[in-house]
Design an enzyme around this catalytic site. Structure first.
Site, PDB file in Angstrom:
ATOM      1  N   ASN A 153      45.471  52.182  36.859  1.00 24.76           N
ATOM      2  CA  ASN A 153      46.396  51.426  37.599  1.00 24.76           C
ATOM      3  C   ASN A 153      46.427  49.832  36.989  1.00 24.76           C
ATOM      4  OD1 ASN A 153      45.758  49.133  39.798  1.00 24.76           O
ATOM      5  ND2 ASN A 153      44.191  50.314  39.725  1.00 24.76           N
ATOM      6  N   PHE A 178      48.240  43.568  42.422  1.00 21.64           N
ATOM      7  CA  PHE A 178      48.207  43.102  43.938  1.00 21.64           C
ATOM      8  C   PHE A 178      49.162  43.240  44.800  1.00 21.64           C
ATOM      9  CE2 PHE A 178      44.437  39.638  42.843  1.00 21.64           C
ATOM     10  CZ  PHE A 178      43.417  40.790  42.657  1.00 21.64           C
ATOM     11  N   SER A 186      40.167  41.832  39.441  1.00 23.65           N
ATOM     12  CA  SER A 186      41.414  42.667  38.970  1.00 23.65           C
ATOM     13  C   SER A 186      41.695  42.304  37.446  1.00 23.65           C
ATOM     14  CB  SER A 186      42.364  42.515  39.968  1.00 23.65           C
ATOM     15  OG  SER A 186      43.694  43.195  39.437  1.00 23.65           O
ATOM     16  N   ASN A 214      44.530  42.927  36.505  1.00 21.75           N
ATOM     17  CA  ASN A 214      46.140  43.283  36.392  1.00 21.75           C
ATOM     18  C   ASN A 214      46.696  41.959  36.868  1.00 21.75           C
ATOM     19  OD1 ASN A 214      45.909  45.924  35.830  1.00 21.75           O
ATOM     20  ND2 ASN A 214      45.319  46.423  37.685  1.00 21.75           N
ATOM     21  N   THR A 215      46.021  40.852  37.194  1.00 21.90           N
ATOM     22  CA  THR A 215      46.825  39.800  37.446  1.00 21.90           C
ATOM     23  C   THR A 215      46.390  38.610  36.426  1.00 21.90           C
ATOM     24  OG1 THR A 215      46.904  40.072  39.941  1.00 21.90           O
ATOM     25  CG2 THR A 215      46.966  37.615  39.186  1.00 21.90           C
ATOM     26  N   LYS A 252      33.188  40.197  44.033  1.00 26.89           N
ATOM     27  CA  LYS A 252      33.173  41.351  43.246  1.00 26.89           C
ATOM     28  C   LYS A 252      33.743  41.112  41.828  1.00 26.89           C
ATOM     29  CE  LYS A 252      36.196  45.699  43.669  1.00 26.89           C
ATOM     30  NZ  LYS A 252      36.743  46.780  44.367  1.00 26.89           N
ATOM     31  N   ASN A 254      34.750  46.289  39.831  1.00 27.38           N
ATOM     32  CA  ASN A 254      35.963  46.746  39.754  1.00 27.38           C
ATOM     33  C   ASN A 254      36.428  47.547  38.758  1.00 27.38           C
ATOM     34  OD1 ASN A 254      38.719  46.412  40.286  1.00 27.38           O
ATOM     35  ND2 ASN A 254      38.317  44.264  41.041  1.00 27.38           N
TER      36      ASN A 254
END
Ligand SMILES: Cc1cc2nc3c(=O)[nH]c(=O)nc-3n(C[C@H](O)[C@H](O)[C@H](O)COP(=O)(O)O)c2cc1C
Length: 364
Positions: A111, A115, A174, A176-177, A216, A245
């Site tokens: 994915n 966010f 994450s 993805n940021t 996390k 994660n």
């Protein structure tokens, strides 16, 4: 083994795009349709961790219920706790679609949502409504993509949710940021944790307790990065660590085309790496720090192995996509049966029993 009804609904959901299937599963949970057998309660599975009473050690990981729409329905599925979010101060759309990819043969997902969420206010309104209900509901907080002071976004999240969350998770892992994972580096981590803990302590008078703060982390850390994290967590008095994660690694995938998609990989192929990192962190931090093991839990055996590697509790997400909504309940029953068969008074007795072997494995 997945019951027939669950198998059929999984096949129907798999005909849809992953995000449509996700929305439909949320709608089914909201509607209150009983989707699986009621979970079992057992004193062998209950534990107090970070001052919270967990009825069983199997939690719903962040990302499924980003906007706190179904925490109680998830608890009714058999999860011992659930984690909403990641929530950012302002709502944001996330990355362009498609941005979730199923890798069915590998029981994995990639994915790059970035966010997508409705922001603090919407989730706060929902959590306020359930304020008097029981059950452990954590809130995972993050930073807006275009924020000028990302640490300030975390402070805002702490102040917003301290009164409603059982615990808070600081998500800096994450992939993805862009730039978010840089907050795991020693200097920025130190500043982040100092400010987050100060914000949490500042809410104590109003909230009436020190809400536990968990961190996390990513599975893509080096040994040195991990020991920096262990040192900062101890120094700043963080209440627990969630490992881990999604990963940027693509090793062990059979589907080469989907593997080229950018984003974080979760599910079975993540299990090994995330478990090695978990065990290394347990070895570095000692036995008293609460650790939640996440990544590739999809069965009773994988949940047990996370605990043997050092986890007090586990969480899952991708496993439920492939094994259906009854997975948590089946794992909980299986853990209880295991404890009974082996004469354990508490499932916690198995913790760390394979930790050294996992921690000795290299991070390549
Ligand atoms: C579609 C999807 C969305 C996710 N969103 C988040 C998120 O918003 N915040 C977060 O901390 N983790 C998020 N995660 C990561 C999971 O919480 C978990 O750490 C990871 O998927 C590994 O567990 P699993 O193999 O059981 O899925 C997401 C995972 C998936 C598959």
């Amino acid at each position: 083994m997945m019951p027939l009804l669950e198998r059929t609904s999984r096949e129907l959901l798999f005909l849809l795009e992953p995000e449509q299937a996700h929305a439909l599963s949320l709608a089914a949970l909201k509607s209150g349709i009983p989707v699986c057998a009621a979970p079992r309660k057992s004193s062998r599975l209950a534990q107090t961790i970070a001052g919270l009473h967990f009825p069983n050690p199997v939690g719903m990981a962040a990302g499924y219920d980003k906007n706190a729409e179904v925490p109680d329905a998830l608890l009714r599925l058999g999860f011992g706790f659930t984690e909403c979010g990641t929530l950012t101060p302002r709502p944001q759309e996330g990355n362009p679609k498609p941005r979730i990819f199923r890798l069915a043969r590998d029981c994995a997902v990639i994915n790059r949502l970035g966010f997508n969420n409705e922001g603090h206010a919407a989730a706060l309104a929902r959590l306020s409504v359930r304020r008097s209900r029981t059950g452990i509901v954590g809130v995972n907080i993050g930073a807006n993509r275009d924020s000028e002071d990302r640490i300030a976004d975390y402070e805002e999240g702490v102040r917003a949710f301290a009164g409603l969350a059982s615990y808070l998770t600081i998500n800096i892992s994450s992939p993805n940021t862009s730039g978010l994972r840089a907050l795991q580096e020693r200097e920025s981590l130190s500043e982040l944790l100092r400010r987050v803990v100060a914000a949490r302590d500042g809410t104590q008078g109003e909230v009436g307790r020190k809400v536990p703060v968990f961190l996390k982390i990513a599975p893509d850390l080096s040994e040195e990065g991990l020991s920096d994290i262990a040192a900062e967590v101890a120094e700043k008095g963080i209440d627990g660590v969630i490992v881990s994660n999604t990963t940027l690694s693509r090793s062990g995938l059979s589907n080469a085309t989907a593997a080229e998609e950018a984003g974080g990989l979760s599910g079975k192929p993540l299990f090994e790496r995330a478990t090695i990192v978990l065990a290394k962190l347990r070895r570095l931090t000692g036995s008293s720090l609460p650790i939640i093991g996440v990544g590739g839990v999809h069965s009773v055996e994988t949940a047990l192995e996370k605990m043997r590697a050092g986890a007090d509790l586990v969480q899952l997400y991708t496993g439920m996509i492939f094994e259906g909504p009854g997975l948590a309940s089946r794992i909980v029953r299986g853990l209880d049966a295991y404890a009974e068969r082996n004469g354990l008074r508490s499932i916690a007795e198995i913790r760390d029993s394979n930790m050294q072997a996992w921690a000795d494995r290299p991070l390549d």
